[in-house]
Design a protein around this motif. Structure first.
Motif, mmCIF file in Angstrom:
data_model
loop_
_atom_site.group_PDB
_atom_site.id
_atom_site.type_symbol
_atom_site.label_atom_id
_atom_site.label_comp_id
_atom_site.label_asym_id
_atom_site.label_seq_id
_atom_site.Cartn_x
_atom_site.Cartn_y
_atom_site.Cartn_z
ATOM 1 N N LEU A 8 -5.617 20.626 -40.910
ATOM 2 C CA LEU A 8 -5.697 19.452 -40.220
ATOM 3 C C LEU A 8 -5.316 18.237 -40.916
ATOM 4 C CD1 LEU A 8 -6.789 17.893 -37.717
ATOM 5 C CD2 LEU A 8 -8.733 17.470 -39.002
ATOM 6 N N GLY A 9 -5.249 18.000 -42.109
ATOM 7 C CA GLY A 9 -4.765 17.066 -43.022
ATOM 8 C C GLY A 9 -3.333 17.262 -43.047
ATOM 9 N N THR A 10 -2.743 18.534 -43.253
ATOM 10 C CA THR A 10 -1.303 18.685 -43.291
ATOM 11 C C THR A 10 -0.761 17.957 -41.811
ATOM 12 O OG1 THR A 10 -1.393 20.734 -42.515
ATOM 13 C CG2 THR A 10 -1.206 20.422 -44.647
ATOM 14 N N LEU A 11 -1.269 18.202 -40.637
ATOM 15 C CA LEU A 11 -0.915 17.853 -39.267
ATOM 16 C C LEU A 11 -0.743 16.312 -39.352
ATOM 17 C CD1 LEU A 11 -2.363 20.399 -36.740
ATOM 18 C CD2 LEU A 11 0.086 20.070 -37.787
ATOM 19 N N VAL A 12 -2.065 15.521 -39.807
ATOM 20 C CA VAL A 12 -2.344 14.473 -39.793
ATOM 21 C C VAL A 12 -1.460 13.548 -40.359
ATOM 22 C CG1 VAL A 12 -3.748 12.594 -40.114
ATOM 23 C CG2 VAL A 12 -4.794 14.284 -38.920
ATOM 24 N N LEU A 13 -1.262 13.888 -41.668
ATOM 25 C CA LEU A 13 -0.243 13.289 -42.695
ATOM 26 C C LEU A 13 1.191 13.672 -42.563
ATOM 27 C CD1 LEU A 13 -2.462 13.609 -45.746
ATOM 28 C CD2 LEU A 13 -2.048 11.741 -44.397
ATOM 29 N N GLY A 14 1.459 14.420 -41.407
ATOM 30 C CA GLY A 14 2.952 14.870 -41.244
ATOM 31 C C GLY A 14 3.611 15.771 -42.248
ATOM 32 N N MET A 15 2.795 16.921 -42.737
ATOM 33 C CA MET A 15 3.074 17.851 -43.566
ATOM 34 C C MET A 15 2.995 19.071 -42.874
ATOM 35 S SD MET A 15 1.015 16.268 -47.025
ATOM 36 C CE MET A 15 1.562 17.581 -48.116
ATOM 37 N N LEU B 171 -3.917 19.131 -52.181
ATOM 38 C CA LEU B 171 -5.043 18.154 -52.293
ATOM 39 C C LEU B 171 -5.288 16.967 -51.706
ATOM 40 C CD1 LEU B 171 -5.755 18.604 -56.026
ATOM 41 C CD2 LEU B 171 -6.984 19.693 -54.582
ATOM 42 N N ILE B 172 -3.977 16.247 -51.263
ATOM 43 C CA ILE B 172 -4.071 15.111 -50.512
ATOM 44 C C ILE B 172 -4.557 15.348 -49.111
ATOM 45 C CG2 ILE B 172 -2.703 13.427 -49.751
ATOM 46 C CD1 ILE B 172 -0.965 13.355 -52.237
ATOM 47 N N PRO B 173 -3.932 16.383 -48.164
ATOM 48 C CA PRO B 173 -4.167 16.691 -47.003
ATOM 49 C C PRO B 173 -5.936 17.112 -47.045
ATOM 50 C CG PRO B 173 -2.389 18.155 -47.641
ATOM 51 C CD PRO B 173 -2.454 17.315 -48.733
ATOM 52 N N ALA B 174 -6.167 18.035 -47.879
ATOM 53 C CA ALA B 174 -7.166 18.714 -48.090
ATOM 54 C C ALA B 174 -8.578 17.546 -47.964
ATOM 55 C CB ALA B 174 -7.590 19.592 -49.070
ATOM 56 N N PHE B 175 -8.287 16.455 -48.802
ATOM 57 C CA PHE B 175 -9.120 15.297 -48.916
ATOM 58 C C PHE B 175 -8.904 14.403 -47.647
ATOM 59 C CE2 PHE B 175 -10.330 11.007 -49.957
ATOM 60 C CZ PHE B 175 -11.283 11.007 -50.709
ATOM 61 N N ALA B 176 -7.978 14.397 -46.954
ATOM 62 C CA ALA B 176 -7.951 13.296 -45.870
ATOM 63 C C ALA B 176 -8.391 14.477 -44.574
ATOM 64 C CB ALA B 176 -6.288 13.181 -45.363
ATOM 65 N N GLY B 177 -8.221 15.759 -44.339
ATOM 66 C CA GLY B 177 -8.609 16.390 -43.174
ATOM 67 C C GLY B 177 -10.158 16.356 -43.410
ATOM 68 N N SER B 178 -10.760 16.651 -44.689
ATOM 69 C CA SER B 178 -12.221 16.802 -44.754
ATOM 70 C C SER B 178 -12.800 15.573 -44.555
ATOM 71 C CB SER B 178 -12.486 17.544 -46.139
ATOM 72 O OG SER B 178 -12.221 16.811 -47.083
ATOM 73 N N ILE B 179 -12.250 14.271 -44.963
ATOM 74 C CA ILE B 179 -12.806 13.037 -44.709
ATOM 75 C C ILE B 179 -12.899 12.918 -43.179
ATOM 76 C CG2 ILE B 179 -12.264 10.403 -44.707
ATOM 77 C CD1 ILE B 179 -13.641 11.419 -47.238
ATOM 78 N N LEU B 180 -11.846 12.871 -42.272
ATOM 79 C CA LEU B 180 -11.966 13.123 -40.998
ATOM 80 C C LEU B 180 -12.894 13.941 -40.357
ATOM 81 C CD1 LEU B 180 -7.991 12.777 -40.075
ATOM 82 C CD2 LEU B 180 -9.330 11.010 -39.861
ATOM 83 N N LEU B 181 -13.053 15.163 -40.622
ATOM 84 C CA LEU B 181 -13.895 15.933 -40.066
ATOM 85 C C LEU B 181 -15.218 15.618 -40.387
ATOM 86 C CD1 LEU B 181 -12.175 19.533 -40.436
ATOM 87 C CD2 LEU B 181 -12.454 18.253 -38.378
ATOM 88 N N SER B 182 -15.487 15.225 -41.398
ATOM 89 C CA SER B 182 -16.891 14.832 -41.963
ATOM 90 C C SER B 182 -17.406 13.743 -41.261
ATOM 91 C CB SER B 182 -16.971 14.562 -43.268
ATOM 92 O OG SER B 182 -16.249 13.550 -44.008
ATOM 93 N N ILE B 183 -16.381 12.587 -40.905
ATOM 94 C CA ILE B 183 -16.851 11.565 -39.933
ATOM 95 C C ILE B 183 -17.026 11.911 -38.553
ATOM 96 C CG2 ILE B 183 -15.865 9.408 -39.095
ATOM 97 C CD1 ILE B 183 -14.288 8.886 -41.679
ATOM 98 N N LEU B 184 -16.406 12.667 -38.079
ATOM 99 C CA LEU B 184 -16.549 13.349 -36.756
ATOM 100 C C LEU B 184 -17.848 14.183 -36.622
ATOM 101 C CD1 LEU B 184 -15.592 13.885 -33.928
ATOM 102 C CD2 LEU B 184 -14.476 16.155 -34.874
ATOM 103 N N LEU B 185 -18.082 15.192 -37.653
ATOM 104 C CA LEU B 185 -19.367 15.654 -37.663
ATOM 105 C C LEU B 185 -20.630 14.762 -38.070
ATOM 106 C CD1 LEU B 185 -18.221 18.717 -39.860
ATOM 107 C CD2 LEU B 185 -18.815 18.810 -37.287
#
Length: 161
Positions: A80-87, A117-131
């Protein structure tokens, strides 16, 4: 497997307002699914010390993230982080088996993927906020219904005696 009904029954037995318990649980979920692996309990207890959050509710929220959920969750969060960050061209599946993990080539491949690590961090922050938002809604609705049913049944029992 996680049994939502058992969690709600345990949370309903706690003292405190529905809002405080729901908020404590959802912040626990936020912390539990955050990218700060290994620090979840320390962060949660520190936050309880600094605020008036319910320790049992917050810790229950943290430990909803079970060990067998961890790997698929963080893999999905990284994707998810790779998609959101355009990677989207970033690949993190090596097509390996167990014997490949023991070879030096695997460690070389793993080190080459530090950029994930950057998309992993971004994706897990987004998902944790949603959850956490979903957990707050679900628990506050379930606690409200459970507590109103419990209050009505105790009033009914009190008038029958």
């Amino acid at each position: 497997m996680i049994n939502f009904k058992k969690i709600v029954l345990k949370l309903a037995s706690l003292k405190g307002s529905t809002r405080n318990i729901s908020l404590s649980f959802s912040i626990g979920v936020l912390i539990g699914f955050s990218p700060f692996l290994g620090l979840h309990t320390i962060i949660g207890l520190s936050l309880c010390f600094l605020t008036r959050l319910s320790k049992p509710a917050l810790l229950t929220g943290i430990f909803v993230n079970l060990p067998w959920i961890t790997v698929p969750y963080y893999a999905f969060a990284t994707w998810l982080g790779t998609l959101v960050l355009g990677m989207p061209g970033t690949s993190f599946t090596p097509g390996w088996n167990l014997s490949y993990v023991m070879k030096p080539e695997f460690r070389t491949w793993l080190v080459s993927k530090w950029v994930l690590l950057i998309p992993a961090f971004a994706g897990s922050i987004l998902l944790s906020i949603l959850l956490a938002a979903l957990a707050y809604l679900a628990v506050s609705v379930a606690l409200g219904k459970f507590r109103s049913v419990a209050a009505n049944s105790s009033v009914t029992l009190g008038t029958e005696l």
